[in-house]
Design an enzyme around this catalytic site. Structure first.
Site, mmCIF file in Angstrom:
data_model
loop_
_atom_site.group_PDB
_atom_site.id
_atom_site.type_symbol
_atom_site.label_atom_id
_atom_site.label_comp_id
_atom_site.label_asym_id
_atom_site.label_seq_id
_atom_site.Cartn_x
_atom_site.Cartn_y
_atom_site.Cartn_z
ATOM 1 N N HIS A 136 0.687 -1.309 0.058
ATOM 2 C CA HIS A 136 0.089 -0.046 -0.078
ATOM 3 C C HIS A 136 0.741 1.309 0.032
ATOM 4 O O HIS A 136 0.707 2.203 -0.666
ATOM 5 C CB HIS A 136 -0.959 0.070 1.177
ATOM 6 C CG HIS A 136 -1.887 -1.211 1.252
ATOM 7 N ND1 HIS A 136 -2.131 -2.051 1.952
ATOM 8 C CD2 HIS A 136 -2.989 -1.303 0.108
ATOM 9 C CE1 HIS A 136 -3.171 -2.836 1.699
ATOM 10 N NE2 HIS A 136 -3.874 -2.235 0.747
ATOM 11 N N ILE A 137 1.767 1.322 1.075
ATOM 12 C CA ILE A 137 2.518 2.689 1.096
ATOM 13 C C ILE A 137 3.755 2.681 -0.334
ATOM 14 O O ILE A 137 3.797 3.505 -0.785
ATOM 15 C CB ILE A 137 3.455 2.512 2.244
ATOM 16 C CG1 ILE A 137 2.358 2.657 3.465
ATOM 17 C CG2 ILE A 137 4.301 3.828 2.518
ATOM 18 C CD1 ILE A 137 2.956 2.467 4.760
ATOM 19 N N ALA A 171 10.712 3.895 7.321
ATOM 20 C CA ALA A 171 9.456 4.367 8.011
ATOM 21 C C ALA A 171 8.772 2.930 7.983
ATOM 22 O O ALA A 171 7.368 3.196 8.226
ATOM 23 C CB ALA A 171 8.729 5.611 7.390
ATOM 24 N N SER A 172 9.487 2.000 8.366
ATOM 25 C CA SER A 172 8.693 0.740 8.095
ATOM 26 C C SER A 172 8.498 0.140 9.655
ATOM 27 O O SER A 172 7.833 0.667 10.733
ATOM 28 C CB SER A 172 9.128 -0.509 7.334
ATOM 29 O OG SER A 172 10.417 -0.782 7.863
ATOM 30 N N GLU A 196 11.355 1.901 20.970
ATOM 31 C CA GLU A 196 10.821 3.259 21.189
ATOM 32 C C GLU A 196 10.622 3.729 22.551
ATOM 33 O O GLU A 196 10.006 3.020 23.376
ATOM 34 C CB GLU A 196 9.986 3.446 20.020
ATOM 35 C CG GLU A 196 10.305 3.178 18.863
ATOM 36 C CD GLU A 196 9.191 3.146 17.448
ATOM 37 O OE1 GLU A 196 7.949 3.450 18.081
ATOM 38 O OE2 GLU A 196 9.568 3.011 16.504
ATOM 39 N N HIS A 221 8.547 8.128 15.121
ATOM 40 C CA HIS A 221 7.369 7.444 14.666
ATOM 41 C C HIS A 221 6.126 8.162 14.241
ATOM 42 O O HIS A 221 4.972 7.848 14.810
ATOM 43 C CB HIS A 221 7.065 6.165 15.763
ATOM 44 C CG HIS A 221 6.441 4.926 15.074
ATOM 45 N ND1 HIS A 221 6.569 3.718 15.806
ATOM 46 C CD2 HIS A 221 5.364 4.799 14.103
ATOM 47 C CE1 HIS A 221 5.807 3.026 14.881
ATOM 48 N NE2 HIS A 221 5.106 3.569 13.940
ATOM 49 N N GLY A 271 5.072 8.460 11.022
ATOM 50 C CA GLY A 271 4.760 8.418 9.599
ATOM 51 C C GLY A 271 3.101 8.359 9.272
ATOM 52 O O GLY A 271 2.465 8.882 8.644
HETATM 53 N N1 LIG Z 1 6.097 4.875 10.462
HETATM 54 C C1 LIG Z 1 4.788 4.771 10.488
HETATM 55 O O1 LIG Z 1 4.235 5.424 11.211
HETATM 56 C C2 LIG Z 1 4.031 3.549 9.775
HETATM 57 C C3 LIG Z 1 2.630 3.662 9.308
HETATM 58 C C4 LIG Z 1 2.268 2.704 8.634
HETATM 59 C C5 LIG Z 1 2.740 1.593 8.278
HETATM 60 N N2 LIG Z 1 4.109 1.462 8.868
HETATM 61 C C6 LIG Z 1 4.848 0.250 8.592
HETATM 62 O O2 LIG Z 1 4.872 -0.155 7.079
HETATM 63 C C7 LIG Z 1 4.657 -1.420 6.811
HETATM 64 C C8 LIG Z 1 4.391 -1.458 5.475
HETATM 65 O O3 LIG Z 1 2.913 -0.897 5.244
HETATM 66 P P1 LIG Z 1 2.236 -1.316 3.989
HETATM 67 O O4 LIG Z 1 0.737 -0.717 4.303
HETATM 68 O O5 LIG Z 1 2.682 -0.707 2.770
HETATM 69 O O6 LIG Z 1 2.112 -2.678 4.146
HETATM 70 P P2 LIG Z 1 1.655 -3.945 2.869
HETATM 71 O O7 LIG Z 1 1.430 -5.129 3.660
HETATM 72 O O8 LIG Z 1 0.708 -3.103 2.016
HETATM 73 O O9 LIG Z 1 2.853 -3.963 1.961
HETATM 74 C C9 LIG Z 1 4.101 -4.732 2.330
HETATM 75 C C10 LIG Z 1 4.901 -5.253 1.169
HETATM 76 O O10 LIG Z 1 5.880 -5.684 1.808
HETATM 77 C C11 LIG Z 1 6.348 -7.044 1.070
HETATM 78 N N3 LIG Z 1 7.050 -7.796 1.818
HETATM 79 C C12 LIG Z 1 6.812 -8.518 2.659
HETATM 80 N N4 LIG Z 1 8.037 -9.076 3.362
HETATM 81 C C13 LIG Z 1 8.871 -9.052 2.494
HETATM 82 C C14 LIG Z 1 10.365 -9.032 2.201
HETATM 83 N N5 LIG Z 1 10.914 -10.024 3.223
HETATM 84 N N6 LIG Z 1 10.924 -8.488 1.205
HETATM 85 C C15 LIG Z 1 10.518 -7.727 0.334
HETATM 86 N N7 LIG Z 1 9.037 -7.571 0.373
HETATM 87 C C16 LIG Z 1 8.441 -7.996 1.336
HETATM 88 C C17 LIG Z 1 4.855 -7.499 0.690
HETATM 89 O O11 LIG Z 1 4.734 -8.683 -0.290
HETATM 90 C C18 LIG Z 1 4.192 -6.328 0.541
HETATM 91 O O12 LIG Z 1 3.830 -6.029 -0.945
HETATM 92 C C19 LIG Z 1 3.517 -1.886 7.861
HETATM 93 O O13 LIG Z 1 3.939 -3.125 8.055
HETATM 94 C C20 LIG Z 1 4.194 -1.103 9.114
HETATM 95 O O14 LIG Z 1 5.119 -1.881 9.977
HETATM 96 C C21 LIG Z 1 4.731 2.341 9.532
HETATM 97 O O1 LIG Z 2 1.603 0.578 11.887
HETATM 98 C C1 LIG Z 2 1.193 1.745 11.821
HETATM 99 O O2 LIG Z 2 0.363 1.851 11.450
HETATM 100 C C2 LIG Z 2 2.324 2.696 12.064
HETATM 101 O O3 LIG Z 2 3.436 2.340 12.674
HETATM 102 C C3 LIG Z 2 1.658 3.675 12.977
HETATM 103 O O4 LIG Z 2 1.672 3.535 14.211
HETATM 104 P P1 LIG Z 2 0.854 4.539 15.266
HETATM 105 O O5 LIG Z 2 -0.618 4.471 15.213
HETATM 106 O O6 LIG Z 2 1.341 4.004 16.522
HETATM 107 O O7 LIG Z 2 1.158 5.915 14.985
#
Ligand SMILES: NC(=O)c1ccc[n+]([C@@H]2O[C@H](COP(=O)([O-])OP(=O)(O)OC[C@H]3O[C@@H](n4cnc5c(N)ncnc54)[C@H](O)[C@@H]3O)[C@@H](O)[C@H]2O)c1
Ligand SMILES: O=C(O)[C@H](O)COP(=O)(O)O
Length: 476
Positions: free
Chosen positions: A224-225, A301-302, A332, A355, A357
């Site tokens: 998604h991201i 930002a993962s 954290e 954190h 994002g």
């Molecule tokens: N910083 C923040 O505040 C914030 C906010 C939202 C999400 N996130 C993190 O970002 C991550 C990703 O979000 P998303 O919505 O894009 O998730 P998503 O599930 O839509 O996409 C993740 C992608 O990673 C791929 N993937 C999984 N394992 C892999 C690997 N070993 N090597 C390569 N690709 C791999 C999957 O196939 C998928 O396409 C979330 O799981 C969350 O931990 C952080």
């Molecule tokens: O998994 C998520 O959506 C992000 O890491 C954001 O987490 P938070 O809601 O604790 O900011």
């Protein structure tokens, strides 16, 4: 879909597979206690099920019945980490008891608080470990008001039949926009210039400062991201390549590369958007960083565990990397104002953010709506659509007539269960039924009409007594 609160309605139910709060039937209600036995001042020898007030509809039909687990005022919900007001309002509008906390709770406090609640809402900080879940005697559903669900012991929650919901994409755009900003900031060393100016230092520099147009962005994890970011980056003139474990359709003119190493070697900016899994743990360490181009940039930002922080600090200090932006960390602080420490503090051209994002008004508000609706549908209707750990099961609306019920049965996925349930329901009119499985667990929903309170009690008891029972609920 209306979520208007209903009049008090008490169900023979172990909504969370535990004792039900005692009935509080509103005046005139015939109530049914946990054992399915009519009780309360107005209990009669009659069917014990009142026709619902027509306050709303389910499934778009005016003949549809609004289902309730039991008196909704008895449902206790604990919301932590400043879950958005949109969720608090929606859940309170159901009549549930909602307790809110702005922060994550310390383990001992959480153990105590979670004992008594049917539903808990968290964000990324609260760790719902096996120990915590075992203390949660009545818990039936968890709402992760974020994307990640790695903070929950999903396997253990599933074994207890606890449904887990999240918000799969409501903050994706916020993260993608933050990363775009960081690409520009890193490329122009804006973090360092800003720090210098705040110290009264005027340092006008163009060496090693670049436009991002024509540069290559390598996205690891094109979900998604990652895919949203791909579109934004191309619109700013970047070339996009990506690496993902799954073969995925490239958006725009982006290209999927064959390996992680290929991506690392070709990119000017590398950005991580993978979930926290065993495979992504320490995915970027010394070896991977050394494969990145001299002067290139890393953005994470993962999840904090994906990058080996000491190796990143070393690559930044040696000048091999031109900079980094890091939003997530292996450890954290538990709350705002608490001390943060990291080997990255003081590294050149390094942007550190707490954190944030997904921390925008838009994202938090959408997440609040999305997750609270999933929780309400699960509690009130049994719908598991969107659950990350249960099979996704739903039925069209139950007919709005007296004496019809919905059986929701979470059970071990072993042979022979459906035959057993069919035998229990054999002499009843099953309007509709659907069941699905996911790994070791399965979930069945069945709508049954023309049942008396005694029959409901019998169905409930016999289904609960099946050896494969994990959670049995009956909704009206
Ligand atoms: N910083 C923040 O505040 C914030 C906010 C939202 C999400 N996130 C993190 O970002 C991550 C990703 O979000 P998303 O919505 O894009 O998730 P998503 O599930 O839509 O996409 C993740 C992608 O990673 C791929 N993937 C999984 N394992 C892999 C690997 N070993 N090597 C390569 N690709 C791999 C999957 O196939 C998928 O396409 C979330 O799981 C969350 O931990 C952080
Ligand atoms: O998994 C998520 O959506 C992000 O890491 C954001 O987490 P938070 O809601 O604790 O900011």
């Amino acid at each position: 879909m209306s979520f208007a609160p209903s009049t008090a309605r008490v169900m023979p139910n172990n909504v969370m597979n535990t004792p039900i709060p005692s009935p509080q039937g509103a005046s005139g209600d015939t109530t049914i206690n946990v054992n399915g036995i009519p009780s309360g001042a107005n209990a009669t020898a009659g069917p014990g099920i009142r026709r619902r007030d027509r306050q709303g509809s389910f499934g778009g039909s005016s003949r549809a019945k609004v289902l309730r687990p039991f008196n909704t005022a008895n449902i206790k919900i604990l919301l932590l980490e400043n879950v958005n007001e949109t969720a608090v309002g929606a859940l309170r509008a159901q009549g549930y008891q909602v307790e809110t906390h702005a922060k994550a709770l310390a383990e001992d406090v959480l153990m105590e608080k979670i004992k008594d609640v049917h539903c808990v809402g968290i964000r990324s900080k609260t760790k719902l470990t096996k120990k915590i879940l075992d203390a949660a005697e009545k818990l039936g559903v968890i709402g992760c008001f974020c994307i990640g669900t790695n903070q929950v012991d999903l396997e253990h929650a599933t074994s207890k039949g606890i449904a887990v919901f999240n918000s799969p994409f409501s903050n994706s755009r916020s993260v993608a926009e933050l990363v775009i900003a960081e690409i520009v900031l890193l490329s122009r060393q804006l973090g360092d210039r800003n720090n210098e100016m705040h110290q009264g230092i005027w340092s006008k520099v163009s060496a090693n400062c670049y436009e991002i147009r024509g540069k290559t962005l390598g996205i690891i994890g094109y979900g998604h991201i990652g895919s949203q970011l791909s579109v934004l980056a191309e619109s700013m003139g970047m070339r996009v390549i990506f690496h993902d474990v799954a073969p995925l359709m490239p958006l725009g003119t982006s290209k999927q590369v064959h390996s992680l190493n290929e991506l690392l070697e070709k990119s000017d900016f590398v950005t991580l958007h993978v979930p926290e899994t065993e495979d992504t743990m320490n995915m970027i360490g010394e070896n991977e960083l050394s494969r990145m181009k001299q002067g290139s940039f890393l953005i994470n930002a993962s999840r904090g565990t994906v990058v080996v922080i000491p190796a990143l600090a070393k690559a930044l200090k040696s000048g091999h990397l031109g900079g980094a932006a890091v939003d997530v960390f292996p450890k954290e602080p538990a709350a705002n104002g608490k001390f943060f420490e990291s080997e990255l503090i003081g590294c050149p051209n390094t942007l550190l953010t707490p954190h944030i994002g997904g921390s925008t008004e838009e994202a938090q508000s959408m997440i609040g709506v999305e997750v609270s609706q999933a929780l309400i549908k699960f509690i009130n209707n049994g719908t598991s659509i969107g659950a990350v750990n249960l099979p996704e099961v739903d039925l069209r609306a139950i007919r709005d007539e007296e004496n019809s019920i919905r059986l929701c049965y979470t059970h071990s996925n072993v042979p022979g269960v459906l035959l057993r349930i069919t035998n229990i329901l054999a002499e009843h009119n099953v309007d509709k039924q659907f069941s699905d499985s996911k790994g070791k667990i399965a979930y069945l929903m069945a709508d049954i009409s023309d049942v008396t309170p005694e029959q409901i009690q019998d169905i409930y008891r016999r289904v609960r007594e099946t050896p494969t029972n994990i959670v049995t609920r009956i909704l009206y």
